[in-house]
Design a protein around this motif. Sequence first.
Motif, PDB file in Angstrom:
ATOM      1  N   GLU A   1      -2.434   7.704 -11.803  1.00 48.99           N
ATOM      2  CA  GLU A   1      -3.361   6.871 -12.580  1.00 48.99           C
ATOM      3  C   GLU A   1      -2.681   6.430 -13.861  1.00 48.99           C
ATOM      4  N   TYR A   2      -2.953   5.195 -14.231  1.00 52.00           N
ATOM      5  CA  TYR A   2      -2.393   4.670 -15.482  1.00 52.00           C
ATOM      6  C   TYR A   2      -3.506   4.464 -16.483  1.00 52.00           C
ATOM      7  N   GLY A   3      -3.175   4.510 -17.732  1.00 53.94           N
ATOM      8  CA  GLY A   3      -4.115   4.155 -18.792  1.00 53.94           C
ATOM      9  C   GLY A   3      -4.982   5.315 -19.219  1.00 53.94           C
TER      10      GLY A   3
ATOM     11  N   LEU B   1      -9.171   3.764 -16.240  1.00 53.87           N
ATOM     12  CA  LEU B   1      -8.021   4.194 -15.450  1.00 53.87           C
ATOM     13  C   LEU B   1      -7.718   3.202 -14.336  1.00 53.87           C
ATOM     14  N   THR B   2      -6.444   2.932 -14.147  1.00 57.21           N
ATOM     15  CA  THR B   2      -6.016   2.169 -12.981  1.00 57.21           C
ATOM     16  C   THR B   2      -5.438   3.189 -12.018  1.00 57.21           C
ATOM     17  N   ARG B   3      -5.993   3.246 -10.807  1.00 57.91           N
ATOM     18  CA  ARG B   3      -5.434   4.180  -9.836  1.00 57.91           C
ATOM     19  C   ARG B   3      -4.415   3.422  -9.002  1.00 57.91           C
TER      20      ARG B   3
ATOM     21  N   GLY C   1       3.492  -4.341   1.326  1.00 58.34           N
ATOM     22  CA  GLY C   1       2.140  -4.379   0.782  1.00 58.34           C
ATOM     23  C   GLY C   1       2.024  -5.501  -0.210  1.00 58.34           C
ATOM     24  N   PRO C   2       0.785  -5.936  -0.467  1.00 56.30           N
ATOM     25  CA  PRO C   2       0.603  -7.038  -1.410  1.00 56.30           C
ATOM     26  C   PRO C   2       1.047  -6.659  -2.828  1.00 56.30           C
ATOM     27  N   SER C   3       1.218  -7.684  -3.635  1.00 56.04           N
ATOM     28  CA  SER C   3       1.629  -7.450  -5.014  1.00 56.04           C
ATOM     29  C   SER C   3       0.573  -6.604  -5.729  1.00 56.04           C
ATOM     30  N   GLY C   4       1.010  -5.625  -6.468  1.00 53.58           N
ATOM     31  CA  GLY C   4       0.085  -4.763  -7.211  1.00 53.58           C
ATOM     32  C   GLY C   4      -0.486  -3.645  -6.377  1.00 53.58           C
ATOM     33  N   SER C   5       0.016  -3.470  -5.144  1.00 50.52           N
ATOM     34  CA  SER C   5      -0.550  -2.445  -4.278  1.00 50.52           C
ATOM     35  C   SER C   5      -0.001  -1.056  -4.594  1.00 50.52           C
ATOM     36  N   GLY C   6       1.048  -0.977  -5.406  1.00 50.42           N
ATOM     37  CA  GLY C   6       1.557   0.347  -5.794  1.00 50.42           C
ATOM     38  C   GLY C   6       2.921   0.690  -5.242  1.00 50.42           C
ATOM     39  N   LYS C   7       3.632  -0.293  -4.720  1.00 44.26           N
ATOM     40  CA  LYS C   7       4.939  -0.013  -4.110  1.00 44.26           C
ATOM     41  C   LYS C   7       5.952   0.508  -5.138  1.00 44.26           C
ATOM     42  N   SER C   8       6.078  -0.241  -6.246  1.00 42.94           N
ATOM     43  CA  SER C   8       7.050   0.184  -7.264  1.00 42.94           C
ATOM     44  C   SER C   8       6.639   1.526  -7.862  1.00 42.94           C
ATOM     45  N   THR C   9       5.341   1.705  -8.016  1.00 45.36           N
ATOM     46  CA  THR C   9       4.859   2.975  -8.563  1.00 45.36           C
ATOM     47  C   THR C   9       5.259   4.132  -7.653  1.00 45.36           C
ATOM     48  N   LEU C  10       5.055   3.940  -6.344  1.00 49.02           N
ATOM     49  CA  LEU C  10       5.408   4.988  -5.397  1.00 49.02           C
ATOM     50  C   LEU C  10       6.912   5.280  -5.440  1.00 49.02           C
TER      51      LEU C  10
ATOM     52  N   PHE D   1      17.269  -1.335  -7.992  1.00 50.61           N
ATOM     53  CA  PHE D   1      16.006  -1.713  -8.627  1.00 50.61           C
ATOM     54  C   PHE D   1      15.596  -3.136  -8.298  1.00 50.61           C
ATOM     55  N   GLN D   2      14.292  -3.387  -8.563  1.00 52.71           N
ATOM     56  CA  GLN D   2      13.730  -4.703  -8.295  1.00 52.71           C
ATOM     57  C   GLN D   2      14.516  -5.778  -9.055  1.00 52.71           C
ATOM     58  N   PHE D   3      14.876  -5.481 -10.282  1.00 50.86           N
ATOM     59  CA  PHE D   3      15.662  -6.462 -11.050  1.00 50.86           C
ATOM     60  C   PHE D   3      17.075  -5.918 -11.220  1.00 50.86           C
TER      61      PHE D   3
ATOM     62  N   ASP E   1      14.148  -1.308  -4.426  1.00 51.63           N
ATOM     63  CA  ASP E   1      12.942  -2.083  -4.726  1.00 51.63           C
ATOM     64  C   ASP E   1      13.277  -3.571  -4.640  1.00 51.63           C
ATOM     65  N   GLU E   2      12.844  -4.182  -3.570  1.00 50.15           N
ATOM     66  CA  GLU E   2      13.116  -5.595  -3.306  1.00 50.15           C
ATOM     67  C   GLU E   2      14.575  -5.954  -3.544  1.00 50.15           C
ATOM     68  N   PRO E   3      15.448  -5.345  -2.770  1.00 47.37           N
ATOM     69  CA  PRO E   3      16.876  -5.604  -2.981  1.00 47.37           C
ATOM     70  C   PRO E   3      17.257  -7.029  -2.628  1.00 47.37           C
TER      71      PRO E   3
ATOM     72  N   THR F   1       9.888  -4.361   0.333  1.00 45.13           N
ATOM     73  CA  THR F   1      10.189  -5.774   0.585  1.00 45.13           C
ATOM     74  C   THR F   1       8.909  -6.575   0.813  1.00 45.13           C
ATOM     75  N   HIS F   2       8.997  -7.840   0.476  1.00 43.52           N
ATOM     76  CA  HIS F   2       7.898  -8.769   0.771  1.00 43.52           C
ATOM     77  C   HIS F   2       8.234  -9.624   1.970  1.00 43.52           C
ATOM     78  N   ASP F   3       9.466  -9.477   2.415  1.00 44.15           N
ATOM     79  CA  ASP F   3       9.983 -10.387   3.432  1.00 44.15           C
ATOM     80  C   ASP F   3       9.774  -9.796   4.825  1.00 44.15           C
TER      81      ASP F   3
HETATM   82  N1  LIG Z   1       2.744   1.227 -16.753  1.00 41.50           N
HETATM   83  C1  LIG Z   1       1.607   0.824 -16.196  1.00 41.50           C
HETATM   84  N2  LIG Z   1       0.457   0.890 -16.899  1.00 41.50           N
HETATM   85  C2  LIG Z   1      -0.709   0.515 -16.354  1.00 41.50           C
HETATM   86  N3  LIG Z   1      -0.810   0.040 -15.156  1.00 41.50           N
HETATM   87  C3  LIG Z   1       0.283  -0.063 -14.378  1.00 41.50           C
HETATM   88  C4  LIG Z   1       1.553   0.324 -14.867  1.00 41.50           C
HETATM   89  N4  LIG Z   1       2.474   0.119 -13.893  1.00 41.50           N
HETATM   90  C5  LIG Z   1       1.794  -0.380 -12.853  1.00 41.50           C
HETATM   91  N5  LIG Z   1       0.492  -0.502 -13.130  1.00 41.50           N
HETATM   92  C6  LIG Z   1      -0.552  -0.948 -12.214  1.00 41.50           C
HETATM   93  O1  LIG Z   1      -0.443  -0.200 -11.028  1.00 41.50           O
HETATM   94  C7  LIG Z   1      -0.639  -1.044  -9.924  1.00 41.50           C
HETATM   95  C8  LIG Z   1       0.550  -0.931  -8.989  1.00 41.50           C
HETATM   96  O2  LIG Z   1       1.688  -1.544  -9.589  1.00 41.50           O
HETATM   97  P1  LIG Z   1       3.087  -1.638  -8.897  1.00 41.50           P
HETATM   98  O3  LIG Z   1       4.078  -2.096  -9.871  1.00 41.50           O
HETATM   99  O4  LIG Z   1       3.349  -0.364  -8.190  1.00 41.50           O
HETATM  100  O5  LIG Z   1       2.828  -2.790  -7.814  1.00 41.50           O
HETATM  101  P2  LIG Z   1       3.840  -3.370  -6.745  1.00 41.50           P
HETATM  102  O6  LIG Z   1       3.259  -3.039  -5.426  1.00 41.50           O
HETATM  103  O7  LIG Z   1       5.198  -2.924  -7.005  1.00 41.50           O
HETATM  104  O8  LIG Z   1       3.725  -4.927  -7.011  1.00 41.50           O
HETATM  105  P3  LIG Z   1       4.856  -6.068  -6.862  1.00 41.50           P
HETATM  106  O9  LIG Z   1       4.961  -6.341  -5.421  1.00 41.50           O
HETATM  107  O10 LIG Z   1       4.290  -7.202  -7.607  1.00 41.50           O
HETATM  108  O11 LIG Z   1       6.081  -5.525  -7.477  1.00 41.50           O
HETATM  109  C9  LIG Z   1      -0.890  -2.427 -10.456  1.00 41.50           C
HETATM  110  O12 LIG Z   1      -2.279  -2.642 -10.487  1.00 41.50           O
HETATM  111  C10 LIG Z   1      -0.343  -2.388 -11.838  1.00 41.50           C
HETATM  112  O13 LIG Z   1      -1.069  -3.236 -12.688  1.00 41.50           O
END
Ligand SMILES: Nc1ncnc2c1ncn2[C@@H]1O[C@H](COP(=O)(O)OP(=O)(O)OP(=O)(O)O)[C@@H](O)[C@H]1O
Lengths: 248, 406
Positions: A14-16, A20-22, A41-50, A92-94, A170-172, A203-205
């Motif tokens: 969870e963030y914040g 809370l953002t889960r 998964g779609p953008s914002g689904s949590g891939k980078s977080t995982l 990394f993604q970038f 992450d999105e190489p 990947t998104h591809d």
């Molecule tokens: N540091 C943070 N603080 C608060 N919320 C965050 C933080 N990092 C990510 N989030 C939220 O967690 C969710 C998952 O983000 P994440 O970066 O994992 O998405 P993603 O699947 O990698 O997206 P993308 O495909 O665009 O890279 C999003 O709703 C994002 O707004």
Amino acid sequence: MVEPLLRVDGVVKEYGRGVLTRALDDVNLTLAGGEFAALIGPSGSGKSTLLNVIGLLDSPTRGRVLVGGTVATGQSERSLTALRARTLGFVFQFHHLLPAFTALENVMLPAWGDAGFASAEMMARARELLVDVGLGDCAGRRITQLSGGQQQRVAIARALSRRPPLILADEPTGNLDTASAEAVLLLMRRFNRELGTTFLIVTHDPRIADRCDRVIEIVDGRIRSDGPPGLASAGGSAAPVSVARTAP
Amino acid sequence: MPFEWFVALRYLRDGKAQTALILAAVSVGVAVIVFLSALINGLQVSLIDKTLGAQAHVTLRAPRESPTALAFDAPGRAISRSVQPASQRLRSIDQWPAIMAGVEREPGVVAASPMVVGAGFAVRSDATCPVVVRGVDPERFLSIVDLRKKVVAGRFDVSGDNIVIGAALASDLGVFVGDKIHVTTTEGGDEVATISGVFALGNEPVDKAWVVTSLKQAQALYALPGGATTIELKVREVFEAESIAQSVRDRTGLDVVSWMKQNAELLAGLSAQSRSKNLIEFFVVVAVALGIASVLIVSVVQKSREIGILRAVGTPSRRVLLVFLIEGGVLGLCGSVVGSLLGSLLSKLFESLARGDDGAPKFPVQLDLELFVFATAVATGVGLLSAVIPARRASRLDPATAIRNG
Ligand SMILES: Nc1ncnc2c1ncn2[C@@H]1O[C@H](COP(=O)(O)OP(=O)(O)OP(=O)(O)O)[C@@H](O)[C@H]1O
Ligand SMILES: [Mg+2]
């Protein structure tokens, strides 16, 4: 039974504060040695977080991460750094290379930063890797003088430099044209085949995902499907889960 | 090369503008410190040199005679008494050879010279001048005040009836080397002496009054056979003169004065000058430290992403800490080298600009190794210290945050 290379146990992130953002919601996942898996998964689904949680860069709010049987969650920053240096490679993604350094120095970075001194062996290995990714001529060039695709390949070489058992990417191929993306994918497959390195690639591809052995789909922080390619893109509500791989 | 050094130097080289700017700041600061110290030390040393040119560091004399009361108070009796200071006649120090041998062994004393010093007149035909007669043991005397270097005519020779006199006195009397004069004293002594040399110390009272003769002749002039009225000492560290004088005073019971007591006002002035110099230097150091710290903090913020990458690929945070400490230390060190050069150049330039009539610099500067070592140590230390806050910040950066904001 043998511990899998990676095990993610009921991870919640969870963030914040207050609101809370889960980002991850009860994620369970295992990766065995030699796997070549895509995370979609779609953008914002949590891939980078995982990926950050698996990569020990971020700690989960609940649940735990085991790397090679060792419980990483809750360890000190110092031992996490050491564990990261030994077992994980990042793309990394970038791409995240150091612009002040040459391609060769960037590839040497993980071993060098950990050991403190550069050895001839390190340098030879880094050179070899650059040749492997087709950049033998660019070893002495600054990162800023390389194209995006070349930079991405340097990043892969860097991730491989310590022969870590697990590489997180992450999105190489995110910013690359089709041909360069293809080259990068082939490169990763080759290392997977030759060294048995496990890959987890965000990947998104769909073309990239289709060519992995396993595709994990994540939606709203939950794993929605996990199995051979083709299943996830069907987008069914009752996503089949690969029992053989996730059961301990 | 260790990893931390490699990264630090690479970053310094890469951020040329920043590095140049901060180096310039450190250099200017160090140059100011070097210049100021060189100038003030130079002035102080030359002032003290001038003061000590004709003066012994420590002077021993027979204790002053104090009046002795003939009637005392007693219960039930009141007396009216008037006390007058005793007249001071010239007296020899009791047992002076033994006392001199003793003080010569005193730590810090490098030379001792016995003398008979008294007042008198130099007479030549119709000219009569009041003089100070100094009867000396030439070898010992010269090791305290080297008159040989100041001789402007003839040579330093006090053997037989030879004497050496000050240049102003020679011109007052209208005499030259080889001429004879009468030296008379209040004790009734009267001798004819031959002038063997004339010296100029550049100190008016001395050049106008000194008549240097042998100990033996002076003993005869003052009717003090085998005596010495004064013992003069030279010490290794001029600023230890007073403490040495104190210990000699305690041991011998003689009347002992150091040059520091005799020039207390000069010393008070010098120490006030040193204090204000230290204050200025302190503020310069603070300004330099703030400069280094602020530039490094900015560079940590600029590099937070790169620091995150370093951390993510397995660089321990203590190495990141070291990278920035090294940057600070190297900046301080290089700045101090450039600044020392700059400061020396400036001092030399200043010295060459202001010259007196005789071509000697009006503001002699004192550049010594100690000063450079001090400036370098301070600048490097300040560089390291001011890097502590930025470095800690860098080492505590969260790699995930740094990377996410790609
Ligand atoms: N540091 C943070 N603080 C608060 N919320 C965050 C933080 N990092 C990510 N989030 C939220 O967690 C969710 C998952 O983000 P994440 O970066 O994992 O998405 P993603 O699947 O990698 O997206 P993308 O495909 O665009 O890279 C999003 O709703 C994002 O707004
Ligand atoms: Mg992402």
